[in-house]
Design a protein around this motif. Sequence first.
Motif, short mmCIF file in Angstrom:
data_model
loop_
_atom_site.label_atom_id
_atom_site.label_comp_id
_atom_site.label_asym_id
_atom_site.label_seq_id
_atom_site.Cartn_x
_atom_site.Cartn_y
_atom_site.Cartn_z
N ALA A 1 0.83 -1.21 0.00
CA ALA A 1 0.00 0.00 0.00
C ALA A 1 0.87 1.25 0.00
O ALA A 1 0.59 2.22 -0.72
N LEU A 2 1.94 1.23 0.79
CA LEU A 2 2.85 2.39 0.85
C LEU A 2 3.51 2.64 -0.51
O LEU A 2 3.67 3.78 -0.93
N GLU A 3 3.87 1.56 -1.19
CA GLU A 3 4.48 1.71 -2.51
C GLU A 3 3.51 2.36 -3.50
O GLU A 3 3.88 3.27 -4.25
N LEU A 4 2.25 1.90 -3.48
CA LEU A 4 1.25 2.44 -4.38
C LEU A 4 0.90 3.89 -4.02
O LEU A 4 0.70 4.73 -4.91
N GLN A 5 0.85 4.17 -2.72
CA GLN A 5 0.55 5.54 -2.27
C GLN A 5 1.67 6.49 -2.69
O GLN A 5 1.42 7.62 -3.12
N ARG A 6 2.91 6.03 -2.56
CA ARG A 6 4.05 6.86 -2.96
C ARG A 6 3.98 7.18 -4.45
O ARG A 6 4.17 8.33 -4.88
N LYS A 7 3.68 6.15 -5.25
CA LYS A 7 3.57 6.34 -6.70
C LYS A 7 2.46 7.33 -7.04
O LYS A 7 2.64 8.22 -7.87
N SER A 8 1.32 7.18 -6.38
CA SER A 8 0.18 8.07 -6.65
C SER A 8 0.48 9.50 -6.24
O SER A 8 0.11 10.45 -6.94
N LEU A 9 1.16 9.67 -5.11
CA LEU A 9 1.50 11.00 -4.64
C LEU A 9 2.53 11.68 -5.55
O LEU A 9 2.48 12.89 -5.78
N LEU A 10 3.47 10.89 -6.09
CA LEU A 10 4.44 11.44 -7.04
C LEU A 10 3.74 11.91 -8.31
O LEU A 10 4.08 12.96 -8.87
N GLU A 11 2.76 11.13 -8.75
CA GLU A 11 1.99 11.52 -9.94
C GLU A 11 1.19 12.79 -9.65
O GLU A 11 1.10 13.68 -10.50
N LYS A 12 0.63 12.87 -8.45
CA LYS A 12 -0.13 14.06 -8.07
C LYS A 12 0.79 15.28 -8.01
O LYS A 12 0.44 16.37 -8.48
N ARG A 13 1.99 15.09 -7.43
CA ARG A 13 2.95 16.20 -7.35
C ARG A 13 3.35 16.67 -8.74
O ARG A 13 3.47 17.87 -8.99
N SER A 14 3.54 15.72 -9.66
CA SER A 14 3.92 16.07 -11.02
C SER A 14 2.82 16.92 -11.68
O SER A 14 3.12 17.92 -12.34
N ARG A 15 1.56 16.53 -11.47
CA ARG A 15 0.45 17.30 -12.04
C ARG A 15 0.39 18.70 -11.44
O ARG A 15 0.17 19.68 -12.14
N LEU A 16 0.58 18.78 -10.13
CA LEU A 16 0.55 20.08 -9.47
C LEU A 16 1.69 20.97 -9.92
O LEU A 16 1.51 22.18 -10.12
N ASP A 17 2.89 20.38 -10.11
CA ASP A 17 4.03 21.16 -10.60
C ASP A 17 3.73 21.74 -11.98
O ASP A 17 4.06 22.91 -12.26
N LYS A 18 3.10 20.93 -12.84
CA LYS A 18 2.75 21.41 -14.17
C LYS A 18 1.73 22.54 -14.10
O LYS A 18 1.83 23.53 -14.85
N MET A 19 0.75 22.41 -13.20
CA MET A 19 -0.27 23.44 -13.07
C MET A 19 0.31 24.73 -12.50
O MET A 19 -0.08 25.83 -12.90
N ILE A 20 1.26 24.61 -11.58
CA ILE A 20 1.93 25.80 -11.04
C ILE A 20 2.70 26.52 -12.14
O ILE A 20 2.67 27.76 -12.23
N LYS A 21 3.39 25.74 -12.98
CA LYS A 21 4.11 26.34 -14.10
C LYS A 21 3.13 27.04 -15.05
O LYS A 21 3.43 28.11 -15.59
N THR A 22 1.97 26.42 -15.26
CA THR A 22 0.95 27.03 -16.13
C THR A 22 0.46 28.34 -15.55
O THR A 22 0.26 29.33 -16.27
#
Length: 246
Positions: free
Chosen positions: A79-100
């Motif tokens: 579960a921790l592995e999957l949560q980490r992966k999901s949070l990294l994906e979420k961070r990536s989306r947020l970083d893109k939106m901040i740049k936008t």
Amino acid sequence: MGMKVKEVANLVGISIRTLHHYDEINLLTPDEITNSGYRLYSDKDLEKLQQILFFKELGFPLKKVKEIIDCPTFDRERALELQRKSLLEKRSRLDKMIKTIDKTMRHAKGEINMSNKEKFEGFDFHNNRYEQEARERWGDQAVDESKAKIANMPGDPEAIVTEIYSKLAALRHQSPQSAEAQSAIKEWFDCLNKNFGNYSLEAFKGLGQMYVDDERFTQNIDKMGEGLAQFMCDAMVHFADTTKNK
């Protein structure tokens, strides 16, 4: 010795009421309760609380979190592995939106030019979790029919829904059983059946319950007015029960 509720609340940064609620719904019941009635949380309880909060951060409703954690095959490490992966994906989306946002601010000042495509970088509506949950609950055919109806709706579907929600929000301080509330909730029932799918009275009643069981629905609906989700749930239950008995 375990930690008391107030100590855990201060450690984690959540309210005592939240911990009490988790206990009431059997999501997180402390290992030990003293003779004086104090809840004592063990290290194992804190690990479970951490899991709950990770899932919440990823948008899972408490009902689903309980289902996952209580499953006999639940694997915390996995579960921790999957949560980490999901949070990294979420961070990536947020970083893109901040740049936008940064580029949009510069564009507004005339410092740079943005293409229409650049204005929407970071937004991703291809993976719709609500749609996936709907498919699991009601099946592919029902969801596909609903999407087809929405695509063929005259006017703006969001505007139609907003209009009905606004009407219900204005009535939310009345009794959900009042004639005005029931008239407005019937309008919502008719709207759903005309535009979004085929809702039986039981399905309509179940949808209302989901408005309060699923925190995401509650938060979104209550943006129209605090307490609207609970008001709609009560009104929908009354409408379904009274209509069924006519």
